[in-house]
Design a protein around this motif. Structure first.
Motif, PDB file in Angstrom:
ATOM      1  N   LEU A  36       0.933  -1.484   0.564  1.00 59.64           N
ATOM      2  CA  LEU A  36      -0.136  -0.093   0.234  1.00 59.64           C
ATOM      3  C   LEU A  36       0.807   1.203   0.012  1.00 59.64           C
ATOM      4  CD1 LEU A  36      -2.747  -1.238   2.647  1.00 59.64           C
ATOM      5  CD2 LEU A  36      -2.750  -1.212   0.066  1.00 59.64           C
ATOM      6  N   LEU A  37       2.218   1.320  -0.305  1.00 59.32           N
ATOM      7  CA  LEU A  37       3.104   2.333  -0.031  1.00 59.32           C
ATOM      8  C   LEU A  37       3.976   2.478  -1.881  1.00 59.32           C
ATOM      9  CD1 LEU A  37       4.610   2.060   3.470  1.00 59.32           C
ATOM     10  CD2 LEU A  37       3.120   3.140   2.893  1.00 59.32           C
ATOM     11  N   GLY A  38       2.972   2.569  -2.270  1.00 62.55           N
ATOM     12  CA  GLY A  38       3.815   2.327  -3.760  1.00 62.55           C
ATOM     13  C   GLY A  38       3.541   0.420  -5.050  1.00 62.55           C
ATOM     14  N   GLY A  39       3.704  -0.175  -3.922  1.00 62.98           N
ATOM     15  CA  GLY A  39       3.634  -1.241  -4.723  1.00 62.98           C
ATOM     16  C   GLY A  39       4.354  -2.063  -5.442  1.00 62.98           C
ATOM     17  N   VAL A  40       5.399  -1.763  -5.751  1.00 64.05           N
ATOM     18  CA  VAL A  40       6.354  -2.223  -5.925  1.00 64.05           C
ATOM     19  C   VAL A  40       7.829  -2.683  -4.732  1.00 64.05           C
ATOM     20  CG1 VAL A  40       7.980  -2.310  -7.730  1.00 64.05           C
ATOM     21  CG2 VAL A  40       5.802  -1.517  -7.809  1.00 64.05           C
ATOM     22  N   PRO A  41       7.723  -3.238  -4.637  1.00 60.35           N
ATOM     23  CA  PRO A  41       9.286  -3.404  -3.728  1.00 60.35           C
ATOM     24  C   PRO A  41      10.464  -2.870  -4.315  1.00 60.35           C
ATOM     25  CG  PRO A  41       8.699  -5.618  -3.990  1.00 60.35           C
ATOM     26  CD  PRO A  41       7.185  -4.831  -5.037  1.00 60.35           C
ATOM     27  N   SER A  42      11.855  -2.314  -3.774  1.00 64.88           N
ATOM     28  CA  SER A  42      12.348  -1.440  -4.061  1.00 64.88           C
ATOM     29  C   SER A  42      13.896  -2.794  -3.682  1.00 64.88           C
ATOM     30  CB  SER A  42      12.727  -0.367  -2.907  1.00 64.88           C
ATOM     31  OG  SER A  42      11.780   0.648  -3.046  1.00 64.88           O
ATOM     32  N   ASN A  43      14.384  -2.567  -4.962  1.00 64.88           N
ATOM     33  CA  ASN A  43      16.093  -3.498  -4.830  1.00 64.88           C
ATOM     34  C   ASN A  43      17.032  -2.994  -4.270  1.00 64.88           C
ATOM     35  OD1 ASN A  43      17.165  -1.526  -6.646  1.00 64.88           O
ATOM     36  ND2 ASN A  43      16.637  -2.452  -8.819  1.00 64.88           N
ATOM     37  N   ALA A  44      18.023  -3.229  -4.208  1.00 65.25           N
ATOM     38  CA  ALA A  44      19.005  -2.886  -3.072  1.00 65.25           C
ATOM     39  C   ALA A  44      19.334  -1.654  -4.130  1.00 65.25           C
ATOM     40  CB  ALA A  44      20.468  -4.052  -3.028  1.00 65.25           C
ATOM     41  N   GLU A  45      19.282  -1.084  -5.136  1.00 66.75           N
ATOM     42  CA  GLU A  45      19.714   0.403  -5.841  1.00 66.75           C
ATOM     43  C   GLU A  45      19.157   1.658  -5.269  1.00 66.75           C
ATOM     44  OE1 GLU A  45      19.882   1.940 -10.577  1.00 66.75           O
ATOM     45  OE2 GLU A  45      20.472   0.223 -10.326  1.00 66.75           O
ATOM     46  N   GLU A  46      17.853   0.452  -5.151  1.00 64.51           N
ATOM     47  CA  GLU A  46      16.707   2.133  -5.240  1.00 64.51           C
ATOM     48  C   GLU A  46      17.120   2.571  -3.877  1.00 64.51           C
ATOM     49  OE1 GLU A  46      13.754   0.331  -8.406  1.00 64.51           O
ATOM     50  OE2 GLU A  46      13.561  -0.427  -6.800  1.00 64.51           O
ATOM     51  N   SER A  47      16.658   1.006  -3.255  1.00 65.12           N
ATOM     52  CA  SER A  47      17.446   1.405  -1.504  1.00 65.12           C
ATOM     53  C   SER A  47      18.543   2.399  -1.308  1.00 65.12           C
ATOM     54  CB  SER A  47      17.038  -0.476  -0.988  1.00 65.12           C
ATOM     55  OG  SER A  47      15.902  -0.116  -0.943  1.00 65.12           O
ATOM     56  N   TRP A  48      19.070   1.966  -1.853  1.00 64.22           N
ATOM     57  CA  TRP A  48      20.272   3.259  -1.711  1.00 64.22           C
ATOM     58  C   TRP A  48      20.168   4.326  -1.913  1.00 64.22           C
ATOM     59  CZ3 TRP A  48      25.047   2.706   0.881  1.00 64.22           C
ATOM     60  CH2 TRP A  48      25.910   3.623   0.695  1.00 64.22           C
ATOM     61  N   ALA A  49      19.375   4.476  -3.082  1.00 62.68           N
ATOM     62  CA  ALA A  49      19.324   6.285  -3.634  1.00 62.68           C
ATOM     63  C   ALA A  49      17.950   6.591  -2.323  1.00 62.68           C
ATOM     64  CB  ALA A  49      17.827   6.026  -4.628  1.00 62.68           C
ATOM     65  N   ARG A  50      17.227   6.268  -2.128  1.00 62.27           N
ATOM     66  CA  ARG A  50      16.266   5.987  -0.622  1.00 62.27           C
ATOM     67  C   ARG A  50      17.015   6.599   0.493  1.00 62.27           C
ATOM     68  NH1 ARG A  50      10.551   5.626   0.534  1.00 62.27           N
ATOM     69  NH2 ARG A  50      11.099   3.784  -0.331  1.00 62.27           N
ATOM     70  N   LEU A  51      18.398   5.726   0.620  1.00 63.79           N
ATOM     71  CA  LEU A  51      19.313   6.229   1.947  1.00 63.79           C
ATOM     72  C   LEU A  51      20.028   7.401   1.351  1.00 63.79           C
ATOM     73  CD1 LEU A  51      20.367   5.587   4.356  1.00 63.79           C
ATOM     74  CD2 LEU A  51      22.271   3.807   3.562  1.00 63.79           C
ATOM     75  N   LEU A  52      20.338   7.729   0.235  1.00 66.36           N
ATOM     76  CA  LEU A  52      21.036   8.746   0.292  1.00 66.36           C
ATOM     77  C   LEU A  52      19.742   9.817   0.004  1.00 66.36           C
ATOM     78  CD1 LEU A  52      23.339   7.982  -2.344  1.00 66.36           C
ATOM     79  CD2 LEU A  52      23.882   7.546  -0.559  1.00 66.36           C
TER      80      LEU A  52
END
Length: 172
Positions: A36-52
């Motif tokens: 319910l938060l966008g629907g698509v799990p993030s991969n490691a690259e996308e999670s790294w971008a989130r952290l940044l």
């Protein structure tokens, strides 16, 4: 920097560090969490971008997301905080920061979200006049957190071709 670390009776909230990446990656890669938060799990690259992005909000704007952990065990609970996402196609932010939260499945249903949101709002008091949350209309749990913490629903919209509800909290 000390004013960026928050504590509640059960939680410690601090800006993310590189060491938090594994927990963050697991959270945002969990289909049950992001359903319910966008629907698509993030991969490691996308999670790294989130952290940044989290770090960048703190560095450039003086606010951001906190890594939320249990005080008693140090277990990762999730992420909560403020961001400037500059979302396209959604009206209603009017330059005010967005607030958001996401919790691990193990931490859901225990009042941690309400406790962390309340702490974040207390921190934001005096810093902001208003904050806005985008909540999926099907996300009854997040809507309940918003209501408990004093938000009010003020509009419906669409973001990335999906329905969203806009909720606001006015400080002061």
């Amino acid at each position: 920097m000390e004013d960026r670390i928050l504590t509640t009776p059960r939680l410690t909230m601090a800006p993310h560090r590189v060491a938090d990446f594994g927990d963050l990656c697991a959270l945002w890669g969990d289909a049950r969490v992001v359903r319910l938060l966008g629907g698509v799990p993030s991969n490691a690259e996308e999670s790294w971008a989130r952290l940044l992005r989290y770090a960048g909000n703190w560095a450039l704007l003086g606010h951001g997301f906190w890594c939320v952990r249990r005080r008693d065990t140090g277990a990762y609970v999730g992420d909560i905080g403020y961001l400037e996402a500059r979302r396209t196609g959604v009206d209603g932010f009017d330059g005010d920061p967005e607030i958001g939260w996401g919790l691990t499945v193990a931490a859901q249903g225990q009042g941690f979200a309400s406790e962390a949101v309340a702490a974040a709002l207390a921190w934001g008091n005096g810093r902001f006049a208003r904050t806005v949350a985008m909540i999926n209309p099907e996300n009854a749990a997040s809507q309940a957190v918003a209501r408990r913490c004093g938000f009010r629903h003020f509009a419906d919209g669409r973001y990335k071709d999906a329905p969203t509800g806009l909720w606001e909290y006015r400080f002061g």
